[in-house]
Motif scaffolding. Structure first.
Motif, PDB file in Angstrom:
ATOM      1  N   GLN A 133      36.836  41.439  50.230  1.00 36.35           N
ATOM      2  CA  GLN A 133      38.158  41.953  49.898  1.00 36.35           C
ATOM      3  C   GLN A 133      37.990  43.405  49.429  1.00 36.35           C
ATOM      4  N   ARG A 138      33.150  31.579  51.297  1.00 34.10           N
ATOM      5  CA  ARG A 138      34.046  30.645  52.003  1.00 34.10           C
ATOM      6  C   ARG A 138      33.230  29.510  52.612  1.00 34.10           C
ATOM      7  N   ASN A 160      30.056  38.003  42.591  1.00 31.79           N
ATOM      8  CA  ASN A 160      30.341  37.182  41.405  1.00 31.79           C
ATOM      9  C   ASN A 160      29.118  36.360  40.979  1.00 31.79           C
ATOM     10  N   ASP A 188      34.544  40.060  34.482  1.00 29.18           N
ATOM     11  CA  ASP A 188      35.598  39.513  35.360  1.00 29.18           C
ATOM     12  C   ASP A 188      36.632  38.776  34.510  1.00 29.18           C
ATOM     13  N   LYS A 204      43.914  38.679  37.163  1.00 29.48           N
ATOM     14  CA  LYS A 204      45.106  38.796  38.020  1.00 29.48           C
ATOM     15  C   LYS A 204      46.370  38.239  37.380  1.00 29.48           C
ATOM     16  N   GLN A 209      49.458  40.373  38.464  1.00 23.95           N
ATOM     17  CA  GLN A 209      50.405  39.846  39.465  1.00 23.95           C
ATOM     18  C   GLN A 209      51.856  40.101  39.072  1.00 23.95           C
ATOM     19  N   GLU A 223      49.767  42.634  44.091  1.00 25.07           N
ATOM     20  CA  GLU A 223      50.464  41.997  45.211  1.00 25.07           C
ATOM     21  C   GLU A 223      51.642  42.827  45.720  1.00 25.07           C
ATOM     22  N   TYR A 251      46.189  41.312  47.362  1.00 20.30           N
ATOM     23  CA  TYR A 251      46.735  40.984  48.684  1.00 20.30           C
ATOM     24  C   TYR A 251      47.547  42.152  49.242  1.00 20.30           C
TER      25      TYR A 251
HETATM   26  P1  C2E Z   1      37.623  35.922  41.180  1.00 16.96           P
HETATM   27  O1  C2E Z   1      36.268  36.471  40.984  1.00 16.96           O
HETATM   28  O2  C2E Z   1      38.623  36.189  40.160  1.00 16.96           O
HETATM   29  O3  C2E Z   1      38.049  36.295  42.616  1.00 16.96           O
HETATM   30  C1  C2E Z   1      39.291  36.740  42.913  1.00 16.96           C
HETATM   31  C2  C2E Z   1      40.125  35.658  43.457  1.00 16.96           C
HETATM   32  O4  C2E Z   1      41.485  36.076  43.541  1.00 16.96           O
HETATM   33  C3  C2E Z   1      39.727  35.309  44.890  1.00 16.96           C
HETATM   34  O5  C2E Z   1      39.959  33.931  45.073  1.00 16.96           O
HETATM   35  C4  C2E Z   1      40.723  36.108  45.721  1.00 16.96           C
HETATM   36  O6  C2E Z   1      40.962  35.577  46.996  1.00 16.96           O
HETATM   37  C5  C2E Z   1      41.958  36.000  44.860  1.00 16.96           C
HETATM   38  N1  C2E Z   1      42.862  37.173  45.086  1.00 16.96           N
HETATM   39  C6  C2E Z   1      42.576  38.446  45.505  1.00 16.96           C
HETATM   40  N2  C2E Z   1      43.690  39.197  45.559  1.00 16.96           N
HETATM   41  C7  C2E Z   1      44.715  38.400  45.160  1.00 16.96           C
HETATM   42  C8  C2E Z   1      46.121  38.633  45.009  1.00 16.96           C
HETATM   43  O7  C2E Z   1      46.689  39.705  45.261  1.00 16.96           O
HETATM   44  N3  C2E Z   1      46.878  37.633  44.567  1.00 16.96           N
HETATM   45  C9  C2E Z   1      46.281  36.368  44.303  1.00 16.96           C
HETATM   46  N4  C2E Z   1      47.073  35.406  43.899  1.00 16.96           N
HETATM   47  N5  C2E Z   1      44.950  36.135  44.420  1.00 16.96           N
HETATM   48  C10 C2E Z   1      44.180  37.149  44.844  1.00 16.96           C
HETATM   49  P2  C2E Z   1      38.864  33.051  45.688  1.00 16.96           P
HETATM   50  O8  C2E Z   1      38.184  33.754  46.797  1.00 16.96           O
HETATM   51  O9  C2E Z   1      39.503  31.750  45.946  1.00 16.96           O
HETATM   52  O10 C2E Z   1      37.807  32.923  44.593  1.00 16.96           O
HETATM   53  C11 C2E Z   1      38.094  32.212  43.471  1.00 16.96           C
HETATM   54  C12 C2E Z   1      37.022  32.369  42.474  1.00 16.96           C
HETATM   55  O11 C2E Z   1      35.816  31.805  42.977  1.00 16.96           O
HETATM   56  C13 C2E Z   1      36.631  33.779  42.200  1.00 16.96           C
HETATM   57  O12 C2E Z   1      37.491  34.310  41.297  1.00 16.96           O
HETATM   58  C14 C2E Z   1      35.267  33.671  41.685  1.00 16.96           C
HETATM   59  O13 C2E Z   1      35.282  33.344  40.316  1.00 16.96           O
HETATM   60  C15 C2E Z   1      34.737  32.510  42.432  1.00 16.96           C
HETATM   61  N6  C2E Z   1      33.899  32.965  43.511  1.00 16.96           N
HETATM   62  C16 C2E Z   1      34.257  33.339  44.754  1.00 16.96           C
HETATM   63  N7  C2E Z   1      33.154  33.667  45.463  1.00 16.96           N
HETATM   64  C17 C2E Z   1      32.086  33.519  44.644  1.00 16.96           C
HETATM   65  C18 C2E Z   1      30.698  33.739  44.784  1.00 16.96           C
HETATM   66  O14 C2E Z   1      30.173  34.152  45.803  1.00 16.96           O
HETATM   67  N8  C2E Z   1      29.909  33.486  43.712  1.00 16.96           N
HETATM   68  C19 C2E Z   1      30.420  32.997  42.553  1.00 16.96           C
HETATM   69  N9  C2E Z   1      29.617  32.749  41.583  1.00 16.96           N
HETATM   70  N10 C2E Z   1      31.727  32.804  42.373  1.00 16.96           N
HETATM   71  C20 C2E Z   1      32.559  33.070  43.417  1.00 16.96           C
END
Ligand code: C2E
Ligand code: CA
Ligand code: CA
Length: 777
Positions: free
Chosen positions: A529, A547, A601, A663, A687, A691, A723, A742
């Motif tokens: 992103q 993913r 992360n 974070d 966020k 948001q 957003e 987004y």
């Molecule tokens: P995070 O680190 O807070 O990641 C941001 C999350 O917010 C991501 O969800 C992203 O898709 C989502 N996001 C980005 N822009 C927007 C927006 O404008 N509006 C909304 N509503 N959401 C937005 P995602 O990808 O589902 O990841 C969720 C959480 O999973 C992440 O939160 C992070 O804590 C964890 N995560 C994701 N990938 C990894 C990784 O490779 N390693 C680790 N340890 N944790 C991960």
């Protein structure tokens, strides 16, 4: 094989020797008797021979003397010389009668009968001639046969002075004679004559059993003893036969033998009866023991056998009782162990489920409620690692006792697994169970004395209920555990099971199990992103977000599988995978002319992984990426789990030159003071504040002060969750360094990111058109 009962063996043991002894005695006695009888019979025969031969000798002498006297009778001589037959006859009758002779003859020299005691026997003259001829020839004649009767005879010449003739006297050899002889000796007597052609029985007592009628030989018969001797000396023809039948001799003993046999049989019978009675007494304890053994084998351990035989059987019975009670004890112990927890001695899962099953049946009848409460003590792992497993076992045991002592008696308490108590209570629905939870919490927090330390225990609690959540015991136990695990994960004291939660739970389990393989199989990918630099709107970098497209479960959000992987210990593979992809991406984009930065992360577990910095360093050098191009995002809460270790790892990372970002800032409870001591470069406003920045006026002061604070601390500020355009603009106005959301771009696969970058035109965020153009692709 024939099976002989012990009792019968005893009877046989007693009777067989008696029977043998009796038989041996009987045989010995009979044998002795027979030998004796034979000897006596032999003796009596010897005696018989003596008696009879003496008798016959004396009779012969008498006859001889008489015939001499007769031959010397002058009157007779004269009468014979003159042929006076009447006088001769009277003399013959007179003399013969005196000695009891059976016949008398007077003959002339040629053997013509002058006179005789017979009346008109023609035969006598022939026989008389033969006698005279015999005497002339042989000098002696001993027997004569007249009218079919044999006589012992004596001949004496009549001399006047020359021989003028003969006188003959004779005794009959006949049955009266042998009868007399038999009476004299008590033996069977026979007299036989033997000539060259034939043997004739002249007289005999009885039927002369022992003599062959043809040969007149004594039959070889073991039961008959025979002796024979000459009837008349010098005469081989006439023989006396003496016989003694052994059978007869044995006769007096037959009764004795019968008596002996009778008493023998009687004795054996008595022994058999007594033996039977005795063996019954002896074998009764044995049968009792045998029956008891069979019952023991069939699982009846509690029968105590009573044997009062007053002998070793008493001891055997006692030993048997001791043995069966030992077996019974052991069985009970095994049963107990099978149904109880080793540490607490409380019912285990199996027994708990059993009890719950019974409660369910009953409650179903009475339309009652059951609450199943799963309780897990918090912090036992730490106690075990610091004080040892024994201490943690002791603590659990004390906790069990505390619970048991203080809970109402009708509450069932079980324990299973390493540290899971289970309470079952009828009459409580989920709401009522909450009051219980308070009781449990109070009991546990009242303090347990362990090694002179008062430990106050805390617990995570889960509740499931019948009939609300199901009617299967195992299921309800599982549901309570799931609710409790949920409570643990969410750091809440108690949770009630939510219907359907189990499916999620199972899914999660699968997720955990499948993750490592999924990485190897390429099911896991990393999306990116973009992040914009404010206020100029250029692309600053990307956040790498993992993913997973599970072939069966479909798309899995990271929020679902990351905590699971963290618990299962597979997270480190994931982190290394994402780091590798993100760093590689920086290199590839740099080669394509995009000089971007990457954020990755990290989770709680990563922060305690001391090899992580080394690994990061390796990846950076492998792809020739400068450390400051990499930002590692960590949450406040994950640092706080183990501050000392996290800070150590972060310090090393900072020393390498990697940037560190906080974070989800604003959601945790960390104080600014604590943040100041961390090796940080960046704050990322969560966020939830961003948001709704435009809509919710309450959020702006938070965002603003966060930005100010960060700037004061010399940190960069990033806002995520942008957003809409107005938010982006406002963030820029507030002095936020970077924006992500987004509105700019959703996370996209790497090829899409490249396309996105190719089409992207940096535009001022204030120029609406420019931004629209920038994101219309
Ligand atoms: P995070 O680190 O807070 O990641 C941001 C999350 O917010 C991501 O969800 C992203 O898709 C989502 N996001 C980005 N822009 C927007 C927006 O404008 N509006 C909304 N509503 N959401 C937005 P995602 O990808 O589902 O990841 C969720 C959480 O999973 C992440 O939160 C992070 O804590 C964890 N995560 C994701 N990938 C990894 C990784 O490779 N390693 C680790 N340890 N944790 C991960
Ligand atoms: Ca993040
Ligand atoms: Ca975040």
């Amino acid at each position: 094989m024939i099976r002989i009962k012990f009792r019968s063996k005893l009877v046989l043991l007693a009777t067989i020797p008696i029977v043998i002894a009796q038989l041996v005695t009987l045989l010995a006695v009979m044998r002795t008797v027979e030998v004796d009888v034979r000897a006596r019979a032999d003796e009596s025969l010897t005696a018989g021979v003596t008696i009879i031969s003496e008798y016959l000798k004396s009779r012969s002498e008498q006859l001889h003397t008489s015939v001499e006297v007769l031959s010397a009778d002058f009157g007779l001589k004269q009468a014979a010389a003159t042929g006076d037959a009447v006088t001769v006859r009277s003399a013959l009758l007179n003399h013969g009668g005196r000695i009891g002779a059976h016949m008398a003859l007077a003959l002339d020299n040629d053997g013509n009968v002058i006179a005789s005691t017979f009346d008109g026997f023609a035969e006598q003259s022939n026989e008389a001639k033969r006698l005279v001829a015999e005497v002339d020839e042989q000098g002696v004649a001993t027997t004569a046969v007249i009218a079919g009767t044999t006589y012992q005879v004596f001949l004496e010449p009549l001399k006047a002075p020359v021989r003028i003739g003969w006188v003959v006297l004779g005794f009959r050899i006949d049955d009266p004679l042998v009868k007399q002889l038999s009476e004299l000796t008590g033996l069977d007597v026979a007299v036989i004559t033997r000539t060259v052609d034939a043997t004739t029985v002249l007289a005999s007592t009885g039927n002369a059993v022992g003599i062959d009628p043809v040969t007149a030989q004594a039959l070889v018969d073991d039961s008959l003893l025979t002796r024979q001797f000459k009837f008349i000396d010098g005469d081989d023809v006439v023989t006396v036969l003496l016989q003694r039948s052994l059978q007869e001799a044995m006769l007096p003993y037959v009764d004795a033998r019968r008596g002996l046999i009778f008493f023998g049989v009687l004795l054996v019978a008595i022994v058999a009866i007594v033996g039977t009675l005795f063996s019954t007494t002896i074998s009764r304890p044995l049968s009792t023991l045998a029956v008891a053994s069979q019952r023991l084998a069939a699982g009846h351990y509690d029968d105590n056998i009573r044997v009062q035989a007053g002998d070793e059987f008493d001891e055997l019975a006692q030993t048997f009782n001791a043995m069966s009670s030992a077996i019974s004890d052991r069985e009970r112990r095994i049963m107990h162990q099978a149904l109880h927890d080793r540490v607490t001695n409380l019912p285990n899962r199996y027994k708990t489920a059993q009890h719950l099953g019974a409660c369910i049946d009953e409650a179903a009848r009475d339309s009652d409620d059951i609450a199943v409460v799963s309780v897990r003590l918090i912090g036992m792992a730490q106690i075990a690692s610091t004080l040892g497993h024994q201490a943690s076992d002791t603590l659990i045991r004390l906790a069990a006792k505390q619970l048991r002592d203080n809970l109402p008696g009708d509450v069932f308490l079980g324990h299973f697994g390493a540290n899971e108590f289970c309470l079952i209570t009828t009459g409580h629905d989920t709401d009522a169970a909450h009051s219980f939870v308070e009781t449990i919490t109070t009991i546990l927090s009242s303090g347990i004395h362990l090694d002179e330390v008062d430990v106050q225990l805390q617990a995570s609690i889960g509740i499931s209920a019948f009939p609300a959540h199901g009617d299967d015991a195992d299921e309800l136990l599982r549901f309570a555990s799931i609710a409790r695990t949920d409570a643990e994960e969410h750091k809440e004291p108690v949770r009630v099971y939510e219907i359907g939660r189990e499916d999620e739970f199972v899914r999660r389990l699968r997720v955990v199990n499948d993750l490592k393989k999924a990485i190897d199989d390429g099911e896991v990918s990393v999306w990116f992103q973009p992040k914009l630099q404010l206020p100029d709107g250029t692309v600053h970098g990307t956040e790498a977000l993992v993913r997973w497209h599970h072939p069966e479960l479909g798309f899995l959000p990271p929020d679902e599988f990351i905590p699971a992987a963290e618990q299962a210990g597979t997270l480190m593979y994931l982190t290394r995978y994402v780091l590798a992809k993100a760093i590689k991406q920086v290199r590839v984009l740099a080669d394509a002319g995009y000089d971007l930065q990457a954020s990755v992360n990290l989770s709680v577990k990563d922060l305690t992984d001391e090899y992580l910095p080394y690994h990061v360093m390796q990846l950076l050098s492998e792809h020739d990426v400068a450390p400051e191009r990499l930002t590692l995002e960590v949450t406040e809460s994950s640092i706080m789990e183990d501050v000392a270790r996290s800070v150590m790892v972060l310090d090393i990372l900072r020393d390498i030159g990697v940037r560190i970002s906080i974070d989800d800032f604003g959601t945790g409870h960390s104080s600014l003071g604590q943040l100041r001591n961390l090796p940080l470069h960046e704050l990322k406003i969560d966020k939830c504040f961003v948001q709704s920045l435009a809509d919710d006026a309450r959020n702006e002061p938070i965002v603003r002060t966060t930005i100010e604070l960060a700037r004061d601390l010399g940190l960069e500020v990033v806002a995520e969750g942008v957003e809409d355009e107005s938010t982006l603009r406002r963030l820029s106005e507030l002095g936020c360094h970077q924006a992500q959301g987004y509105f700019i771009s959703k996370p996209i696969p790497f090829p899409d990111l490249v396309k996105w970058l190719d089409q992207f035109e940096p535009a001022a965020y204030t120029e609406r058109r420019g931004i629209e153009r920038a994101f219309s692709a």
